[in-house]
Design an enzyme around this catalytic site. Structure first.
Site, PDB file in Angstrom:
ATOM      1  N   SER A 243      36.575  31.128  29.562  1.00 16.76           N
ATOM      2  CA  SER A 243      35.232  31.706  29.437  1.00 16.76           C
ATOM      3  C   SER A 243      35.010  33.371  28.946  1.00 16.76           C
ATOM      4  O   SER A 243      33.710  33.899  28.778  1.00 16.76           O
ATOM      5  CB  SER A 243      34.741  31.771  30.842  1.00 16.76           C
TER       6      SER A 243
ATOM      7  N   ASP B   6      35.285  36.471  44.810  1.00 20.25           N
ATOM      8  CA  ASP B   6      35.273  35.796  43.596  1.00 20.25           C
ATOM      9  C   ASP B   6      36.984  34.887  44.035  1.00 20.25           C
ATOM     10  O   ASP B   6      37.491  34.701  42.863  1.00 20.25           O
ATOM     11  CB  ASP B   6      35.466  35.175  41.974  1.00 20.25           C
TER      12      ASP B   6
ATOM     13  N   GLY C 225      36.699  34.296  26.617  1.00 22.03           N
ATOM     14  CA  GLY C 225      36.692  34.201  24.879  1.00 22.03           C
ATOM     15  C   GLY C 225      38.447  33.998  25.140  1.00 22.03           C
ATOM     16  O   GLY C 225      38.688  32.707  24.933  1.00 22.03           O
TER      17      GLY C 225
END
Length: 1462
Positions: free
Chosen positions: A75, A201, A77
């Site tokens: 996500s 997260d 790159g």
């Protein structure tokens, strides 16, 4: 990498299966969208590598970092491996294309135009947060670089991979291993939370493992600083790990959310799967919101406990970090070993922060960082806090950012100024912090660059910290994190301009296995890890890639070159290794091999990093032997490395085996302890059971003795206050052997004409007996009759108005002739010195014969608010007191006592007691039944038990109550007026009663529907005319107290066209065995406005039958009828409501009888009792004085709760009870009493009703009469011992009965059999009574159906439990248990009336053997003990028996506890 997994999570949100329909909650939709939007963070952005990357030159060098192979694409790159050309340190470079910055922009924190060149808010915040934190379990941020196209984050390289992949590979972990990882996660999160930074997260994909299996927390794209004044708002994170408050879209605290995520991770480590999982995102979010999951049973107790505490839905109840660290699950395993001994975390509590002197000293770039960190807080606010003398988070973060800047600045300067080989030997940083002390921005640190820092307050001089390099051209890189005043810029080398050999590049792209091996060697070396280690590692790995061809030329080159040639080579060497990598490699080889040559001994175990610098190599000709020796040495080094790696593996395995053995031993020990504890508990339980069994046996024995004592007909003295007379107290017998009013005139007068209820002491009039025999009825003592006195003629009714006798069914033996009653009333009042009136009189002023006028005056007085308190007391003392609230014993006793003291000498009461004794001797039905409350004892107690506040007049009128309130003569077994002691005036229902009509709680006065029946009768006008109307027949159903069980049993017998009779029957039927809802202690029937249209013909003959009676003018009669009509109109709605209520009661088994009171008002010659309903919310607006009305002593079978209608004294109007109105009442009485054809009451229960149409009234009531169609039947002879009534009753068992039980009502003088007979008698006027009764059985009606609910209750549906507990204790225990069951969900609709000891509820079908069980519990207070009646309203017997067993167990347990407490 975590980025790949994040992208997969992002696709879940975008999948078509997750499109949400409008029917689902908007909240979940909002969260789904919010979670989707949250992917626009740095770590969650779905950005593929730009196609332009292929067109532009690939960046291979970032400052001192040489880029290597791509580790992964996700996500963000891509992530590439990198190596520091000066230190040899490996790193992971996260490359974020700037072309995606617009996608990363958070709309909430959108940049202004002047800040448009700055990084997106999310990325900038992540960089700042990673600068602040340094912990062995948190990934470090080494550097941040940028060029025109990309942003480069130089992160700590962690070769072990994701914990997620490890978990997928291994499956669920052993507890000791899982806890080892979990402890490290908690330590890292705890460190974050000290800064008020929340990760938000946390998931296995973002937890990385290094070579030594140490946890590294990564991916701070979602991290945020939580300010105290503000909660976090963004719904972010992965749905499987997000907390319920995040999923619910609420503002939340970050720390509890992180703890929830850690709980999910712990669950996953121990079980191998997630607690909340679903393919559909909506269902998944709903599961998370509910917080319900399946706990695997194989987990240890400590693990279950910790997981449960961490996964609490309410964040306030969730366990804290400190509590987790001290939890037994973590305490039973040793602390994890951290290999970062050289790394120290910062103790934020011990930081010595120096005060900033002025605004000029504040670094502007760090100030901007703080503004971003504090959610775009205004810079002026931050400056003011930085300059304040107090400690604050802004100062701490300023200090940390300054420390980070100075450390990286010194490293950068060192890199710029040192080009020698020694620079490669400096210690590499494993995290963002090293052992460097920084004082502050003013003093700098102990490096040569300190002076340069002092030159400017900002080390960023002309550029923003996060701004693109404007001065750089092309691909020139700028270090945007640690740039000195004169930053060194590195030209980016690319694959198009590099000129070096391809094999050199191949060496850079070392495989992960090489890196792992390299890290393994360094890990097992001594504390220092330097460039030599890295170089040696490279040497060791060369054979794996290039073979000997690479190694052989190197030593020969070194030996053939002199110092001069070496220096030249050093200057000229350039290549993909960086400035000095190749030279370093050469020098290390020389150092190793020369040392080996000089020292013939093998290589020691000393790490290579500690070897001394090599001396200048001698120049000699290489030989094959030398090459062979050196090759052997190289291989020996590789072998040594393998040996060290094997040792590490063996140590790890040994540690694991040891932990497994300890775990196994611990489990065995725990099992043994549990077994011992269980055995101990079992023995203790057995001992307790034995003790309890013994105590229970003793208790049961004592209780049995006590019960036998209480059940004795002669042992009720302890039930009430000591000055009350017991049922067994012998009252002087009147010695009556006949019902002839002329027989024993003196005795009748002395006792207020109270007839003896005992058939053995009563001679039934011969004429009446003949009449009954004509109908096939033997006049015998009926087990269920209210009055065993025989039927009489109108003349007898006249007398019974004065000295009312109980009707045949209500009291078969109490019937007397009117002359006798009249004389009894007159003489009774005189001889008793007005004792009957004494209770009514508060001034005790009547020591003379009571006249009707005086009585009327007293009645009016009682109606006034001025004596409302007295009315309450009277009601309590007469009827309600018999059923006292179990929680207000004192108050009730006080009321009763006050009443008793005023009425201690009532001859009527004495006769009643005598009658009661006779009745008890004759009929076993008089044995007290503990299932009736204390109120039901009123009929059994002597007349002295209840003060007669109304006087003799009240007593007689009380039984004459025409109202359907079931004239209950039962209690006062004596007296033509079993209402002895009950004030004649209606008790007005308290407003609570009316309010309860809709709510169906407990209503305390006769059911409004029944009462309205009176209104109809009054309106019909024909109510009870002379002898044509047999009151007993009409009120025979009234033999039992009105309860929910009886409800409207006799309603089915009414004719559709006869509303009046219907109402009457309804009321009578409503008074059944347990009128336990009625007893409204001390409350007045305010709601049922007195439609004082029911008058009672109080026939006053002062000394004998020769009393002259004057008839009042017809206009009085008109007034009465008008009022009756008005009352009827007003109460129409109330009546309908009550009927509906009865039907609802049938369905809901709530059976809340709406009771109302009655007031008698003299407006006609005949006096009837009208229901006071106009004051009720349903009825009319008439409002009688509160408490003005009173209960007369219950004439019903049990007296429980029954608030029977009270016949009014003649001409008692609802005026304020002023004493000066006695004269008016006297005159009115004279007029009334002179009306010969009206107002003569046939039975003591019957009230006379004024009517202009006596014929109509005759037809109205004749259908209820057992007497032939004649004007005035004579008193029948005493009933024979066995009457067909019993058989009739048996035949009528199937009919909806008022009484729920078969057999005798032990508190009543009336049995169900007699009541059944009554119902049979309720037939059309002209036909045989039995025919009419049979017809009523075969003619269904809505009322009959509504009565079915009460008739369903049978003896098996009522269970009686006697206990030594007091009523208050019993209620408390049951209430406590019901509340627990209500919370548990195994019971609902619990309604507890503590005042009356009434409890009702519904047990769902799944807890009651498949069928919903509706039950009611009545608690009867027996002073020193109590009795509990469990009643099944609806449901199966099995479920009901279970309920009874449970209640019995609870009571026994409480009794045992009570004994133990003693």
């Amino acid at each position: 990498m975590s980025t790949v997994v994040n992208r997969r999570s992002s696709h879940q949100f975008d999948s078509p299966s997750n499109h949400l329909d409008h029917s689902s909650s908007m909240n979940v939709d909002k969260v789904v969208q919010s979670v989707t939007n949250a992917t626009k963070r740095l770590s969650q952005i779905s950005t593929n590598t730009n196609n332009s990357n292929k067109k532009r030159k690939t960046q291979n060098k970032i400052g001192p970092w040489k880029l290597g192979r791509t580790l992964g694409r996700g996500s963000t790159g891509r992530v590439r491996l990198a190596k520091n050309t000066t230190t040899g340190q490996l790193a992971a470079v996260k490359i974020v294309p700037k072309s995606n910055f617009k996608k990363l922009e958070n709309p909430k924190y959108k940049r202004s135009k002047e800040d448009a060149t700055r990084l997106p808010y999310g990325i900038e915040r992540e960089i700042i947060i990673m600068k602040l934190i340094s912990h062995p379990n948190i990934m470090g941020l080494y550097d941040v670089w940028e060029n025109k196209n990309d942003l480069y984050l130089i992160l700590e390289y962690i070769e072990g991979g994701e914990l997620f992949d490890y978990l997928i590979k291994r499956g669920k972990l052993q507890e000791y291993e899982a806890i080892n990882y979990f402890k490290q996660i908690i330590n890292g999160i705890n460190y974050l939370h000290q800064f008020n930074i929340c990760h938000r997260d946390l998931k296995p994909e973002n937890l990385l493992l290094d070579f030594n299996k140490n946890i590294k927390i990564a991916d701070f794209g979602m991290a945020a600083l939580e300010v105290k004044e503000k909660l976090l708002e963004t719904s972010c994170g992965s749905p499987h790990y997000a907390s319920p408050e995040i999923v619910a879209g609420k503002n939340y605290h970050g720390a509890p959310s992180d703890i929830w995520s850690c709980g999910i991770i712990l669950f996953a480590l121990l079980t191998g799967h997630l607690p909340f999982d679903d393919e559909n995102i909506r269902k998944l979010l709903l599961k998370v919101q509910s917080g319900k999951f399946n706990m695997p049973p194989e987990l240890s107790f400590e693990a279950k406990d910790l997981i449960t505490k961490m996964l609490k839905v309410n964040p306030r109840e969730r366990i804290t970090i400190d509590a987790i660290l001290t939890h037994p699950l973590l305490a039973k395993y040793p602390e994890p070993t951290v290999s970062y001994s050289s790394t120290t975390t910062l103790d934020i509590n011990s930081i010595n922060i120096k005060q900033i002197e002025s605004v000029d000293k504040i670094d502007k770039e760090i100030l901007k960082n703080l503004s971003v960190l504090f959610h775009n807080c205004d810079e002026k606010t931050i400056i003011s806090r930085l300059l304040s003398p107090n400690r604050c988070p802004e100062k701490m973060f300023y200090y940390l950012l300054m420390k980070y800047r100075n450390e990286h600045l010194s490293n950068s300067n060192s890199f710029n100024s040192s080009n020698d080989v020694d620079s490669a030997r400096s210690l590499p940083r494993s995290t963002s912090y090293v052992k460097t002390t920084v004082t502050d921005h003013a003093t700098g640190e102990k490096h040569t660059t300190v002076k340069k820092i002092q030159q400017s307050s900002s080390i960023y001089s002309n550029r923003s910290l996060l701004k693109k390099s404007t001065s750089a051209k092309g691909n020139v890189l700028s270090n945007i994190t640690n740039r000195p005043n004169t930053p060194k810029q590195f030209s980016a080398s690319s694959s198009f301009n590099k000129k070096k050999a391809l094999h050199s590049k191949t060496q850079i792209y070392a495989s992960r296995s090489r890196n792992a091996s390299s890290r393994s060697l360094k890990s097992n070396s001594s504390t220092g890890r330097n460039g030599n280690n890295a170089s040696v590692t490279s040497v060791n790995k060369i054979p794996e890639i290039t073979g000997a061809t690479v190694l052989q030329p190197i030593p020969s080159m070194a030996m053939n070159r002199g110092d001069e040639q070496q220096n030249k080579t050093k200057k000229n060497l350039t290549g993909t290794f960086g400035n000095k990598s190749l030279l370093n490699f050469q020098l290390i080889c020389e150092e190793v091999f020369e040392n080996d040559k000089e020292n013939s001994k093998p290589v020691s175990k000393t790490p290579v990093s500690q070897l001394p610098p090599p001396p200048p190599p001698p120049i000699e000709t290489p030989t094959s032997r030398t090459n062979s020796v050196k090759r052997g040495k190289t291989w020996s080094l590789a072998r040594r490395e393998r040996e060290l790696a094997e040792q590490v593996r063996q140590r790890n395995e040994a540690r694991e085996n040891k932990l497994k053995a300890e775990e196994l031993a611990r489990k065995e020990l725990e099992q043994e302890k549990k077994r011992i504890a269980e055995e101990k508990k079992r023995l203790e339980q057995q001992e307790r059971e034995l003790d309890e069994k013994q105590k229970l046996q003793e208790k049961q024995k004592a209780a049995l003795e006590k019960l036998q004592k209480h059940q004795s007909a002669h042992d009720f003295e302890g039930l009430f206050a000591s000055n009350r007379r017991s049922v067994t107290d012998m009252a002087p017998s009147s010695g009556m052997s006949s019902l002839d009013p002329r027989a024993h005139m003196v005795s009748r007068a002395n006792t207020i004409g109270s007839p003896n209820l005992s058939s053995s002491s009563v001679n039934i009039d011969e004429n009446a007996s003949k009449v009954l025999h004509k109908f096939g009825i033997d006049v015998a003592p009926s087990p269920k009759r209210f009055s065993r006195a025989s039927k009489t003629s109108t003349s007898k009714n006249l007398s019974s108005f004065l000295a009312p006798t109980v009707s045949r069914n209500l009291s078969s033996q109490l019937k007397t002739s009117s002359s006798k009653n009249l004389a009894g009333y007159l003489h009774g009042t005189t001889d008793t010195n007005g004792s009957a009136i004494a209770a009514k009189k508060k001034d005790n002023s009547t020591n003379k014969a009571l006249t009707i006028e005086e009585f009327n005056a007293k009645e009016r007085t009682s109606m006034s608010p001025s004596i409302s308190k007295a009315s309450v007391n009277k009601r309590n003392s007469n009827q309600s007191s018999y059923y006292r609230s179990m929680f207000s014993d004192n108050g009730n006793d006080d009321n009763v006592t006050k009443v008793r003291t005023r009425e201690s000498h009532l001859s009527v009461q004495e006769e009643e007691e005598m009658d009661m004794e006779n009745a008890i001797d004759e009929d076993i039905s008089l044995i007290p039944n503990p299932r009736f409350s204390r109120f039901s004892f009123g009929g059994l107690l002597g007349s002295n038990t209840v003060a007669n506040e109304e006087g003799d007049w009240t007593i007689m009128n009380s039984t004459l109550n025409h109202s359907n309130t079931v004239v209950r003569r039962t209690h006062n077994k004596s007296s033509t007026m079993l209402g002895l002691g009950i004030k004649m005036r209606d008790t007005t229902t308290i407003k609570e009663d009316e309010e309860f009509e809709d709510e169906k709680p407990f209503i305390s006065v006769p059911s409004s529907e029944d009462d309205e029946g009176n209104t109809h009768k009054n309106k019909r006008g024909g109510l009870r005319d002379s002898g044509n109307y047999d009151f007993d027949e009409e009120h025979s159903v009234a033999s039992t107290a009105n309860t929910e069980y009886s409800d409207v049993a006799s309603q089915g017998q009414q004719r559709p066209g006869s509303h009046t009779i219907h109402q009457l029957e309804t009321e009578l039927s409503n008074f059944d065995l347990l009128s336990y809802r009625v007893a409204d202690i001390g409350k007045v029937n305010k709601h049922k406005p007195s439609i004082v249209d029911s008058k009672e013909t109080l026939l006053k003959n002062h000394s004998s039958d020769e009393a002259t009676i004057e008839v009042k003018e017809d206009n009085n009669e008109h007034d009465f009828n008008d009022k009756i009509k008005q009352h009827y109109d007003d109460n129409g709605d109330s009546e309908e409501d009550d009927e509906d209520e009865d039907e609802e009661e049938e369905d809901d088994d709530d059976d809340d009888d709406a009771r109302s009171s009655f007031e008698a008002r003299p407006h006609s010659h005949n006096y009837s009792l009208a229901e006071i309903t106009s004051e009720s919310p349903v009825g009319g607006g008439y409002e009688s004085p509160s408490i003005a009305n009173d209960f007369k002593k219950s004439r019903h079978s049990t007296g429980i709760f029954s608030t029977t209608q009270f016949p009014r004294s003649p001409y008692v109007v609802n005026n304020n009870g002023d004493s000066n109105k006695d004269e008016n009442s006297q005159q009115q009485t004279k007029h009334m009493l002179n009306d010969g054809h009206k107002g003569l009451i046939t039975s003591p229960v019957q009230d006379t009703f004024g009517s202009k149409k006596p014929v109509e009234s005759n037809s109205l009531f004749r259908r209820l009469s057992l007497n032939p169609n004649r004007a005035a039947p004579k008193a029948p002879a005493p009933p024979p011992p066995s009457a067909p009534t019993s058989s009739a009753a048996k035949a009528n068992i199937s009919q909806p009965l008022s009484s729920p039980t078969k057999g005798h009502n032990r508190f009543s003088r009336i049995s169900i059999g007699s009541k059944n007979m009554l119902q049979k008698e309720d037939k059309s006027t002209k036909s045989n009574w039995f025919k009419k009764f049979f017809h009523s059985l075969t003619t269904p009606s809505t009322k009959e159906q509504s009565g079915n609910s009460s008739s369903k209750v049978a003896s098996k549906d009522i269970k009686i439990i006697d206990t030594s507990l007091t009523a208050a204790q019993l209620i408390r225990v049951i209430k406590y248990q019901l509340e627990l069951k209500k919370i548990e969900g195994s019971i609902s609709k619990v309604d507890i009336d503590e005042e009356f000891g009434l409890i009702s509820g519904v047990i769902p079908s799944k807890f009651a053997n498949g069928r919903k069980l509706k039950f009611k519990i009545e608690v009867i207070d027996l002073i020193n003990s109590s009795s509990l009646h469990v009643i099944k309203m609806k449901g199966n017997d099995k479920g009901f028996q279970s309920l009874v067993n449970i209640v019995t167990f609870i009571i026994k347990k409480e009794e045992q506890d009570k004994i133990c407490r003693r």
